[in-house]
Design a protein around this motif. Structure first.
Motif, PDB file in Angstrom:
ATOM      1  N   LEU A 123       1.049  -1.136   0.033  1.00 48.84           N
ATOM      2  CA  LEU A 123      -0.090   0.008  -0.221  1.00 48.84           C
ATOM      3  C   LEU A 123       0.836   1.311  -0.044  1.00 48.84           C
ATOM      4  O   LEU A 123       0.664   2.167  -0.858  1.00 48.84           O
ATOM      5  N   ALA A 124       2.079   1.054   0.768  1.00 47.09           N
ATOM      6  CA  ALA A 124       2.837   2.254   1.049  1.00 47.09           C
ATOM      7  C   ALA A 124       4.123   1.806   1.315  1.00 47.09           C
ATOM      8  O   ALA A 124       4.528   0.754   1.964  1.00 47.09           O
ATOM      9  N   THR A 125       5.242   2.469   0.815  1.00 50.48           N
ATOM     10  CA  THR A 125       6.551   2.266   1.011  1.00 50.48           C
ATOM     11  C   THR A 125       7.376   3.536   1.468  1.00 50.48           C
ATOM     12  O   THR A 125       7.099   4.607   0.923  1.00 50.48           O
ATOM     13  N   PHE A 126       8.260   3.421   2.406  1.00 49.67           N
ATOM     14  CA  PHE A 126       9.106   4.311   3.125  1.00 49.67           C
ATOM     15  C   PHE A 126      10.459   3.856   3.033  1.00 49.67           C
ATOM     16  O   PHE A 126      10.516   2.812   3.625  1.00 49.67           O
ATOM     17  N   SER A 127      11.411   4.776   2.594  1.00 45.07           N
ATOM     18  CA  SER A 127      12.694   4.558   2.715  1.00 45.07           C
ATOM     19  C   SER A 127      13.182   5.492   3.864  1.00 45.07           C
ATOM     20  O   SER A 127      13.052   6.803   3.626  1.00 45.07           O
ATOM     21  N   ALA A 128      13.885   5.242   4.849  1.00 52.77           N
ATOM     22  CA  ALA A 128      14.527   6.186   5.722  1.00 52.77           C
ATOM     23  C   ALA A 128      15.770   5.995   6.429  1.00 52.77           C
ATOM     24  O   ALA A 128      16.372   4.838   6.248  1.00 52.77           O
ATOM     25  N   GLU A 129      16.568   7.058   6.895  1.00 51.87           N
ATOM     26  CA  GLU A 129      17.704   6.895   7.364  1.00 51.87           C
ATOM     27  C   GLU A 129      17.605   6.972   8.836  1.00 51.87           C
ATOM     28  O   GLU A 129      16.772   7.867   9.246  1.00 51.87           O
ATOM     29  N   VAL A 130      18.476   6.114   9.727  1.00 51.65           N
ATOM     30  CA  VAL A 130      18.257   6.282  10.988  1.00 51.65           C
ATOM     31  C   VAL A 130      18.761   7.509  11.633  1.00 51.65           C
ATOM     32  O   VAL A 130      19.767   7.990  11.297  1.00 51.65           O
ATOM     33  N   ARG A 131      17.873   8.142  12.434  1.00 51.92           N
ATOM     34  CA  ARG A 131      18.227   9.369  12.971  1.00 51.92           C
ATOM     35  C   ARG A 131      18.518   9.359  14.401  1.00 51.92           C
ATOM     36  O   ARG A 131      19.432   9.907  14.834  1.00 51.92           O
ATOM     37  N   ASP A 132      17.703   8.485  15.187  1.00 55.13           N
ATOM     38  CA  ASP A 132      17.957   8.287  16.582  1.00 55.13           C
ATOM     39  C   ASP A 132      17.580   6.746  16.873  1.00 55.13           C
ATOM     40  O   ASP A 132      16.771   6.081  16.184  1.00 55.13           O
ATOM     41  N   GLU A 133      18.320   6.316  17.929  1.00 55.75           N
ATOM     42  CA  GLU A 133      18.146   5.044  18.408  1.00 55.75           C
ATOM     43  C   GLU A 133      17.886   5.166  19.808  1.00 55.75           C
ATOM     44  O   GLU A 133      18.578   5.520  20.587  1.00 55.75           O
ATOM     45  N   ILE A 134      16.781   4.534  19.998  1.00 56.11           N
ATOM     46  CA  ILE A 134      16.162   4.721  21.816  1.00 56.11           C
ATOM     47  C   ILE A 134      16.075   3.136  22.322  1.00 56.11           C
ATOM     48  O   ILE A 134      15.269   2.527  21.913  1.00 56.11           O
ATOM     49  N   LEU A 135      16.927   3.120  23.324  1.00 58.95           N
ATOM     50  CA  LEU A 135      16.813   1.504  24.131  1.00 58.95           C
ATOM     51  C   LEU A 135      15.383   1.854  24.741  1.00 58.95           C
ATOM     52  O   LEU A 135      15.480   2.713  25.783  1.00 58.95           O
ATOM     53  N   VAL A 143      14.087   5.951  15.053  1.00 54.91           N
ATOM     54  CA  VAL A 143      13.372   7.118  14.331  1.00 54.91           C
ATOM     55  C   VAL A 143      14.284   7.292  13.166  1.00 54.91           C
ATOM     56  O   VAL A 143      15.264   7.357  13.214  1.00 54.91           O
ATOM     57  N   GLY A 144      13.479   7.480  11.949  1.00 54.05           N
ATOM     58  CA  GLY A 144      13.860   7.452  10.667  1.00 54.05           C
ATOM     59  C   GLY A 144      13.502   8.547   9.898  1.00 54.05           C
ATOM     60  O   GLY A 144      12.161   9.096  10.102  1.00 54.05           O
ATOM     61  N   HIS A 145      14.337   9.183   9.260  1.00 51.22           N
ATOM     62  CA  HIS A 145      14.102  10.413   8.342  1.00 51.22           C
ATOM     63  C   HIS A 145      13.851   9.852   7.098  1.00 51.22           C
ATOM     64  O   HIS A 145      14.591   9.138   6.579  1.00 51.22           O
ATOM     65  N   VAL A 146      12.424  10.135   6.666  1.00 43.92           N
ATOM     66  CA  VAL A 146      12.131   9.535   5.207  1.00 43.92           C
ATOM     67  C   VAL A 146      12.694  10.367   4.471  1.00 43.92           C
ATOM     68  O   VAL A 146      12.848  11.625   3.991  1.00 43.92           O
ATOM     69  N   ARG A 147      13.289   9.362   3.311  1.00 46.75           N
ATOM     70  CA  ARG A 147      14.072   9.885   2.101  1.00 46.75           C
ATOM     71  C   ARG A 147      13.317   9.788   0.671  1.00 46.75           C
ATOM     72  O   ARG A 147      13.509  10.317  -0.201  1.00 46.75           O
ATOM     73  N   ALA A 148      12.359   8.698   0.950  1.00 46.97           N
ATOM     74  CA  ALA A 148      11.591   8.277  -0.317  1.00 46.97           C
ATOM     75  C   ALA A 148      10.454   7.551   0.166  1.00 46.97           C
ATOM     76  O   ALA A 148      10.304   6.966   0.921  1.00 46.97           O
ATOM     77  N   LEU A 149       9.381   7.711  -0.835  1.00 42.15           N
ATOM     78  CA  LEU A 149       8.180   7.125  -0.448  1.00 42.15           C
ATOM     79  C   LEU A 149       7.252   6.822  -2.057  1.00 42.15           C
ATOM     80  O   LEU A 149       7.464   7.367  -2.758  1.00 42.15           O
ATOM     81  N   ASN A 150       6.457   5.824  -1.828  1.00 42.49           N
ATOM     82  CA  ASN A 150       5.592   5.513  -2.690  1.00 42.49           C
ATOM     83  C   ASN A 150       4.265   5.164  -1.994  1.00 42.49           C
ATOM     84  O   ASN A 150       4.151   4.535  -0.963  1.00 42.49           O
ATOM     85  N   TRP A 151       3.198   5.151  -2.791  1.00 41.16           N
ATOM     86  CA  TRP A 151       1.976   4.685  -2.295  1.00 41.16           C
ATOM     87  C   TRP A 151       0.694   4.488  -3.308  1.00 41.16           C
ATOM     88  O   TRP A 151       0.956   5.028  -4.371  1.00 41.16           O
ATOM     89  N   ASP A 152      -0.066   3.537  -3.077  1.00 42.92           N
ATOM     90  CA  ASP A 152      -1.085   3.364  -3.828  1.00 42.92           C
ATOM     91  C   ASP A 152      -2.465   3.113  -2.837  1.00 42.92           C
ATOM     92  O   ASP A 152      -2.713   2.288  -2.178  1.00 42.92           O
ATOM     93  N   SER A 153      -3.239   4.190  -2.899  1.00 41.26           N
ATOM     94  CA  SER A 153      -4.407   4.378  -2.017  1.00 41.26           C
ATOM     95  C   SER A 153      -5.607   3.635  -2.477  1.00 41.26           C
ATOM     96  O   SER A 153      -6.733   3.437  -1.742  1.00 41.26           O
TER      97      SER A 153
END
Length: 172
Positions: A123-135, A143-153
């Motif tokens: 339905l939707a795809t997100f590509s992200a770079e890790v921005r934060d890592e929380i134990l 927590v990822g910063h989205v760099r690209a996405l696609n979707w089909d609603s």
């Protein structure tokens, strides 16, 4: 329906019964079903998860939560990137495939989004770079910063509720 209650002591570890009640109560929050993926060491890796949320619009941030015992944890830490594929209704087989019950009949499942594997027909795809890592307890939240996405609603989502996959009633 009847109400069930549970009061836990602040410092105590939960008993098995309390853990089950906690899991059952959390299972009443209906979610979508996602395949989390990354590319590391020349290979694509995927796992099914329902712990995903959008965090921020500006910047575009998403979060996923991964158990410390999951093999995917170290792979995302090493690659510094992850993708999320939101599954469509009827894709139970793909969900099970990446939930530790591999299906040898399934192949060619991935497309590429910004150099990361994503599930074809999601339905939707997100590509992200890790921005934060929380134990957080026995999980790590990325927590990822989205760099690209696609979707089909046009398709309906695969849902997860009370430990089972399901679909929306057709209301259109």
């Amino acid at each position: 329906g009847h109400m069930r209650g549970l009061f836990m002591q602040a410092e105590d570890h939960m008993s098995q019964l309390e853990q089950r009640m906690f899991r059952d109560a959390c299972g009443l929050f209906a979610t979508g079903v996602n395949v989390l993926t990354t590319h590391w060491d020349g290979h694509d890796h995927g796992m099914t998860a329902n712990a995903f949320m959008s965090i921020s619009l500006d910047p575009p941030l998403i979060a996923i939560s991964i158990a410390e015992k999951a093999r995917m944890l170290g792979k995302i830490q090493a690659s510094g990137r992850f993708a999320v594929s939101v599954l469509a209704s009827g894709k139970d087989k793909i969900a099970w495939h990446f939930a530790g019950k591999p299906n040898p009949e399934l192949h060619g499942l991935f497309d590429s989004l910004d150099g990361l594997p994503v599930v074809r027909g999601a339905l939707a795809t997100f590509s992200a770079e890790v921005r934060d890592e929380i134990l957080a307890g026995d999980h790590t939240i990325f927590v990822g910063h989205v760099r690209a996405l696609n979707w089909d609603s046009n398709a309906d989502p695969l849902l997860f509720f009370k430990g089972k996959f399901g679909a929306l009633e057709d209301t259109r």
